[in-house]
Enzyme design. Sequence first.
Site, mmCIF file in Angstrom:
data_model
loop_
_atom_site.group_PDB
_atom_site.id
_atom_site.type_symbol
_atom_site.label_atom_id
_atom_site.label_comp_id
_atom_site.label_asym_id
_atom_site.label_seq_id
_atom_site.Cartn_x
_atom_site.Cartn_y
_atom_site.Cartn_z
ATOM 1 C CB CYS A 39 -0.876 -0.116 1.368
ATOM 2 S SG CYS A 39 -1.709 1.637 1.574
ATOM 3 C CB CYS A 70 1.120 1.213 4.916
ATOM 4 S SG CYS A 70 -0.594 0.625 5.021
ATOM 5 C CG HIS A 88 -3.831 -1.156 4.624
ATOM 6 N ND1 HIS A 88 -3.924 -0.357 3.553
ATOM 7 C CD2 HIS A 88 -4.718 -2.203 3.938
ATOM 8 C CE1 HIS A 88 -4.309 -0.790 2.434
ATOM 9 N NE2 HIS A 88 -4.682 -2.185 2.415
ATOM 10 C CG ASN A 136 -13.724 9.906 -4.544
ATOM 11 O OD1 ASN A 136 -14.691 10.453 -4.488
ATOM 12 N ND2 ASN A 136 -12.714 10.164 -5.168
ATOM 13 C CB SER A 155 -6.992 3.925 -7.418
ATOM 14 O OG SER A 155 -6.719 5.009 -6.679
ATOM 15 C CG HIS A 186 -4.266 3.533 3.970
ATOM 16 N ND1 HIS A 186 -3.351 2.685 4.366
ATOM 17 C CD2 HIS A 186 -4.585 4.612 4.796
ATOM 18 C CE1 HIS A 186 -3.099 3.263 5.711
ATOM 19 N NE2 HIS A 186 -3.615 4.430 5.827
ATOM 20 C CG HIS A 201 -7.025 7.865 0.833
ATOM 21 N ND1 HIS A 201 -7.434 6.657 0.563
ATOM 22 C CD2 HIS A 201 -6.961 8.537 -0.361
ATOM 23 C CE1 HIS A 201 -7.683 6.432 -0.743
ATOM 24 N NE2 HIS A 201 -7.268 7.687 -1.418
ATOM 25 C CD GLN A 228 -8.121 12.516 -4.292
ATOM 26 O OE1 GLN A 228 -7.250 13.340 -4.946
ATOM 27 N NE2 GLN A 228 -8.686 11.341 -4.680
HETATM 28 O O1 LIG Z 1 -7.401 10.770 -7.199
HETATM 29 P P1 LIG Z 1 -7.928 9.231 -7.368
HETATM 30 O O2 LIG Z 1 -8.338 8.903 -6.237
HETATM 31 O O3 LIG Z 1 -6.770 8.360 -7.942
HETATM 32 O O4 LIG Z 1 -8.975 9.256 -8.561
HETATM 33 C C1 LIG Z 1 -10.322 9.452 -8.074
HETATM 34 O O5 LIG Z 1 -10.766 10.614 -7.642
HETATM 35 C C2 LIG Z 1 -10.750 11.579 -8.616
HETATM 36 C C3 LIG Z 1 -11.275 12.837 -7.847
HETATM 37 O O6 LIG Z 1 -12.894 12.700 -7.534
HETATM 38 C C4 LIG Z 1 -11.409 11.494 -9.861
HETATM 39 O O7 LIG Z 1 -11.035 12.032 -10.722
HETATM 40 C C5 LIG Z 1 -10.948 10.075 -10.520
HETATM 41 O O8 LIG Z 1 -11.802 9.590 -11.735
HETATM 42 C C6 LIG Z 1 -11.254 8.904 -9.403
HETATM 43 O O9 LIG Z 1 -10.956 7.557 -9.944
#
Ligand SMILES: O=P(O)(O)O[C@H]1O[C@H](CO)[C@@H](O)[C@H](O)[C@H]1O
Lengths: 339, 339
Positions: free
Chosen positions: A51, A54, A113, A153, A161, A164, A166, A168
């Site tokens: 990961c 981590c 994790h 997300n 993706s 873990h 998290h 943004q």
């Molecule tokens: O930034 P990550 O987690 O790789 O990507 C994810 O969040 C982003 C922001 O919402 C999007 O644009 C991506 O399509 C999604 O896969």
Amino acid sequence: MNTHLQDYSHKRLNILTGEWVLVSPHRSKRPWQGQNEEISNEKRPSYDENCYLCATNTRINGEVNPDYKDVFVFTNDFAALQKDSPSFKIDDGLFKAKSETGICKVICFSPDHSKSLADMDVKDIKKVVNVWQQEYISLGKNKDINYVQIFENKGAVMGSSNPHPHGQIWSQSTLPNEVEKKDNQQLKYYNTKNSNLLEDYLKQELEANERIIFQNKDFVVLTPFWAIWPFEVMIAPKKTQENITKMTDEEALNYAEAISVITKAYDKLFNTSFPYSSGIHQSPTNNKENKHWHWHMSFYPPLLRSATVKKFMVGYEMFGSPQRDITAELAAKRLKNLI
Amino acid sequence: MNTHLQDYSHKRLNILTGEWVLVSPHRSKRPWQGQNEEISNEKRPSYDENCYLCATNTRINGEVNPDYKDVFVFTNDFAALQKDSPSFKIDDGLFKAKSETGICKVICFSPDHSKSLADMDVKDIKKVVNVWQQEYISLGKNKDINYVQIFENKGAVMGSSNPHPHGQIWSQSTLPNEVEKKDNQQLKYYNTKNSNLLEDYLKQELEANERIIFQNKDFVVLTPFWAIWPFEVMIAPKKTQENITKMTDEEALNYAEAISVITKAYDKLFNTSFPYSSGIHQSPTNNKENKHWHWHMSFYPPLLRSATVKKFMVGYEMFGSPQRDITAELAAKRLKNLI
Ligand SMILES: O=P(O)(O)O[C@H]1O[C@H](CO)[C@@H](O)[C@H](O)[C@H]1O
Ligand SMILES: O=P(O)(O)O[C@H]1O[C@H](CO)[C@@H](O)[C@H](O)[C@H]1O
């Protein structure tokens, strides 16, 4: 309440965006023969050597994560917004574009994790809240940053993706579309009523008591009247605050409790680690008077019927309006029963 | 063209909606460790006894499909909009709702269960176009119907619950959000310039010749400057027409050819039956002057990198603005090379 809302197709107005949602309460009995989502209820280890989030692991760009104990923030290695790109503007007939700069960060909620916000202690969620506050302040100080979008997300079905825990932060020079709409609607209300749109709305909701899922001294958790996603939820302070930096320490703890309560209820709903996108809408960091802003956090979860059947926002929803099958009232009742 | 558009993060304006898309051209090299879609490239039979859309089969409500040979339309058994529900309005402080009535139909493009538009002859696609025209007219005549939304959800990843080639038509009493935006933007342009927004835009695109994928005598197929989805495409008549009923027979055939060309190119792109939602935006059936309208069909396909990796419109996109990685120019070039 008008019982027609539970029986017949209708539209509801989102007072924060000025847009409508189509509600089809009679449609929830539709059989489903379409795509099922994959779920993995497999328990993750507390540490995964593969990961890149981590502690002590090496990321793709060669950087090594510190041996962090609580929350860890770093600049996104694949940022959608660049910080130092040239400034330009294209105004060529009907082709219109302009440069957009910004700073994107990743925030690990915990070194563990295996956890999600739903599994974390309230006091550890509060540490995440405190980092959100610090980031809002430090990013907002940058002269080219006028808006700070905090979001998460959660779950593979929501494009995450990495499992873990998290979130943004994408911060940028102009207001994104959704924020612009809410800025306009709140300002219009503030200018005509000399009062705050969301504070007035929350009062009316607390009185109606049909969509309230949970409350503590400072916060309300509810399904908005105009909710789009099946189990959409909003957390908001009862009294107007422009942004999350206005919370006292006690309020931050009560906010953390609200997050804990709703994420735990979500996980119980379909007995799965409940996927969603969540985000905080709050005042821009543009040094303007933003008294019309009342910050709030929303959860947009895709699941509709079970851990594997989601609501698809596709054809009609993309070309027409968002559409939902179960009403906000029923969704709130189901979530409330899980607390 | 300004090469900055291929190198740096920027925003582009959608002139039809007035909203912005964030473009991050540098981001397409991001590694992908997230969810992969399931694909089935398995050949379907021409007739499936369990399909509720195949000719002569019985639907869930007990009705038997006729032994149709071309196109077959029926009223949706699980319609999101009801035709004869009571009319009501709720205007209770900040709770605002109103009844919405309508008629929803399903349209089978072919009796052949194994086909999609990409596999059909142009003359058979033209039969679908002709039914769309008839439905627009007959639904629009209804005094409670002011807008007719024609669309298709293709593929399980786009929420289609049946692989039999089919689309839908949802018609209703008010204009949905997206149509309202385009109505406003086109009207504003028409009133100030005495000219049609989309016709002028298409002229500029044909001249620039950077995003054109295909054209014939009457139609252009292009990636709009402001495209959101990775391989989004628009088909539009070169000369302004308010709606699809204005086409001559020859134009309908050329439109069918445009649909055929782009759906075939899509299937070649990732060597799979390419999923998408498509829809036609056109003038309302509200008996008003709609000279400002220029009809167009859009395709919103989710796939980004391969048959199994799609673009997720999640966190930032839901709370901020749509965001894309590859530029419209690169996407157009890749599609054009497949024709
Ligand atoms: O930034 P990550 O987690 O790789 O990507 C994810 O969040 C982003 C922001 O919402 C999007 O644009 C991506 O399509 C999604 O896969
Ligand atoms: O009507 P269908 O094909 O069963 O359903 C599909 O299309 C509808 C209209 O875009 C959506 O509301 C549904 O979420 C989707 O699964």
